[in-house]
Write an enzyme that holds these catalytic residues in place. Structure first.
Site, short mmCIF file in Angstrom:
data_model
loop_
_atom_site.label_atom_id
_atom_site.label_comp_id
_atom_site.label_asym_id
_atom_site.label_seq_id
_atom_site.Cartn_x
_atom_site.Cartn_y
_atom_site.Cartn_z
N GLU A 177 -1.48 -9.18 3.27
CA GLU A 177 -1.32 -9.76 4.62
C GLU A 177 -2.66 -10.12 5.25
O GLU A 177 -2.72 -10.94 6.17
CB GLU A 177 -0.54 -8.79 5.53
CG GLU A 177 -1.29 -7.53 6.02
CD GLU A 177 -1.27 -6.36 5.02
OE1 GLU A 177 -1.02 -6.59 3.82
OE2 GLU A 177 -1.53 -5.22 5.45
N CYS A 202 0.83 -1.20 0.00
CA CYS A 202 0.00 0.00 0.00
C CYS A 202 0.87 1.25 0.00
O CYS A 202 1.47 1.56 -1.02
CB CYS A 202 -1.00 -0.05 1.15
SG CYS A 202 -2.50 0.87 0.75
N HIS A 204 -3.69 -5.11 0.36
CA HIS A 204 -3.09 -5.63 1.60
C HIS A 204 -3.11 -7.17 1.58
O HIS A 204 -4.04 -7.78 2.13
CB HIS A 204 -3.87 -5.12 2.81
CG HIS A 204 -3.67 -3.67 3.06
ND1 HIS A 204 -2.73 -3.18 3.93
CD2 HIS A 204 -4.27 -2.59 2.51
CE1 HIS A 204 -2.76 -1.86 3.93
NE2 HIS A 204 -3.69 -1.48 3.07
#
Ligand code: GLN
Length: 549
Positions: A510, A382, A508
């Site tokens: 993750e 990001c 994102h």
């Protein structure tokens, strides 16, 4: 009809209620039950999206674009399921609903009160996920600590449900702390006694008490807790500190937490828990064959919870590679041209973290430059991706003042610019580009090598984007857009063609890494870091600088 398990916490916060709830859910799921978890948070914010990471840790984003508590991340990582807006409810959201209804006239003629109107709305939401036969069990974690004024309506709603639902349809698990007093060489049960007493004063008797402790509980101690807290001795569960959170389900299984819950719920037809993959993961995690050091460049590094999902993704990706991932926090505010070599040359990979605002961005840009020029594996998420784009403009394309309009609204080279749809947005809560969006992957790119498919979806939380006016200039100089949103053309992935591993993503990744489905970019990033570390094995490198996460 689903059955409901409530998890409350006593004595102090930070006992790991989320991990205990997720571990219990994992065990029930492994026994063949369909389980989901939800979190009820007592604060007045409608969601944690408007809170600073220092205040609340990471803001976790679900597929449907809800900005939620980071415990939902644990739920997804443990259970390998998606959660949604419905899985995180706050006091703010409850009051917002009730007040809106009052304005619409839904309670005409009545005085709107905490009991029954607020508690009814809480109960409605507590029961909601269990209504359509999708789940056998709904676990509700109640945020805060018993005794807090603000969690009272949640406890009251839970109390009412205990009486309104059939007895075998609810279980209350209370998590407490049994502190060890060094001077007395003794574990102390008094705080637990007080906490359970407080819970009883609020009308709820726990069925199970889970005791966080650093020393083993003797049978004598368990008997004492049972006696003072009105539970059976077998329902006093020891929760010893574990070396990794991923071991907690196995510790809870040894203590029979799942079986005791099932007994109370009268569930008799169940299979032995299927945890083969979980155990394989744990084995790999505990006995790694190699080690890499990754620098996490961020500005919230003082608080571990600010980058929770990133750290957990590294654990999953490390296990796949049978490699211990040592994450070193490097504060971006203190990186300068003159110390970057010294700070980063011991690393095998660099992750530039997400973030907002201008603090620390110059340090991030300097780190990207170091990774680009030294063939150090680079992964930007990001804001980290946006920094890679700015670095390339400044140092390769020769646009000295290139910037994001987030940090410099007057830059003459806005290579990162506010998305068109964001230009009219003024309200801050829930207004970013949030949740899952599709991304088409360019054939032959590193991204394709990583994902092995041509189309993916990943989750987002941002307002700025790559400015497509510059795309061609970047491509010619070696930075390509290898992933784009098929509808809007928004750049989702950038990579450097002449670099062994350099990737930045607007989304994102993750947020979607789980024990059973480790996120592929993290997996390949660790693989690249391993290769880099092997290549550097013969070179003299300085000791690691920065704090180990
Ligand atoms: N501040 C940047 C944006 O809004 C990046 C956001 C992030 O890193 N999550 O686009």
């Amino acid at each position: 009809m689903a059955k409901y398990i409530f998890v409350t916490g006593g004595v102090t916060s930070s006992l790991g209620k989320g991990i205990i709830a997720a571990s219990l859910a994992k065990l029930l799921q492994a026994r063949g039950l369909k389980v989901t978890i939800q979190k009820f948070d007592p604060y007045i914010n409608v969601d944690p999206g408007t809170m600073n990471p220092y205040e609340h840790g990471e803001c976790y984003v679900t597929e449907d674009g809800a900005e939620t508590d980071l415990d939902l991340g644990h739920y997804e990582r443990f259970l390998n399921i998606f959660t949604s807006q419905a899985n995180n409810v706050t006091t703010g959201r409850i009051y917002q609903t009730v007040i809106n209804k009052e304005r619409e006239g839904a309670y005409l003629g009545k005085t709107v009160q905490v009991i029954p109107h607020i508690t009814d709305e809480i109960k409605r939401r507590m029961l909601h996920l269990g209504q359509d036969n999708k789940y056998d069990i709904v676990i509700t974690e109640i945020g805060g600590t018993i005794g807090d004024i603000e969690s009272l309506p949640f406890v009251e709603a839970m109390r009412q449900l205990q009486w309104e639902l059939p007895q075998e349809d609810t279980v209350v698990v209370h998590l407490t702390l049994i502190p060890y007093l060094k001077a007395a060489k003794e574990l102390k049960t008094k705080p637990t006694q007080h906490s359970v007493k407080m819970l009883s004063q609020e009308g709820v008797n726990p069925d199970i008490i889970v005791c966080r402790t650093e020393k083993q509980l003797t049978p004598e101690l368990k008997r004492k807790i049972a006696l003072f807290c009105n539970v059976r001795q077998e329902a006093v569960i020891e929760a010893m500190d574990a070396s990794t959170i991923y071991e907690v389900p196995l510790l809870m299984m040894r203590e029979k937490l799942d079986l005791i819950c099932m007994k109370k719920m009268n569930i008799t037809d169940h299979k032995e828990p299927e945890l083969t993959r979980w155990k394989e993961f744990l084995d790999k995690l505990k006995y790694p064959k190699s080690k890499v050091t990754i620098g996490l460049i961020g500005k919230y590094i003082e608080l571990q919870d600010a980058y929770k999902s990133i750290l957990e993704s590294f654990i999953h990706a490390g296990a796949v590679n049978e490699c211990q991932v040592q994450v070193v926090n490097v504060h971006s505010e203190f990186i300068t041209d003159s110390n970057v070599q010294e700070k980063l040359s011991s690393l095998d990979g660099l992750l530039v973290a997400p973030g907002f605002g201008h603090r620390g961005v110059e340090g991030k840009i300097i780190s990207v430059k170091y990774a680009r020029e030294n063939n150090l594996p680079f992964f930007g998420i990001c804001l980290g991706m946006q920094m890679a784009v700015i670095e390339f403009a400044r140092n390769v394309l020769g646009m000295q003042d290139a910037h994001s309009t987030e940090m410099d609204p007057d830059t003459s080279n806005p290579v990162i610019d506010l998305m068109e749809e964001q230009k009219k947005v003024t309200a801050k809560g829930g207004t970013m580009r949030l949740g899952a969006y599709p991304c088409e992957i360019k054939p032959g790119s590193l991204a394709e090598k990583i994902y092995h498919v041509s189309s993916i979806t990943e989750r987002h939380r941002h307002r700025w984007e790559f400015n497509n006016q510059y795309l061609e200039q970047y491509r010619q100089a070696g930075m390509i857009a290898s992933g784009k949103n098929p509808g809007s053309d928004l750049v989702e992935i950038v990579e450097l063609t002449g670099h062994p591993f350099f990737i930045g993503v607007q989304y994102h990744p993750e947020l979607k890494s789980t024990v059973e489905n480790p996120q592929p970019i993290f997996v390949h990033f660790i693989k690249a870091a391993k290769e880099y570390s092997e290549k550097m094995a013969t070179k003299q490198r300085p000791a690691v600088q920065g704090e180990i996460a």
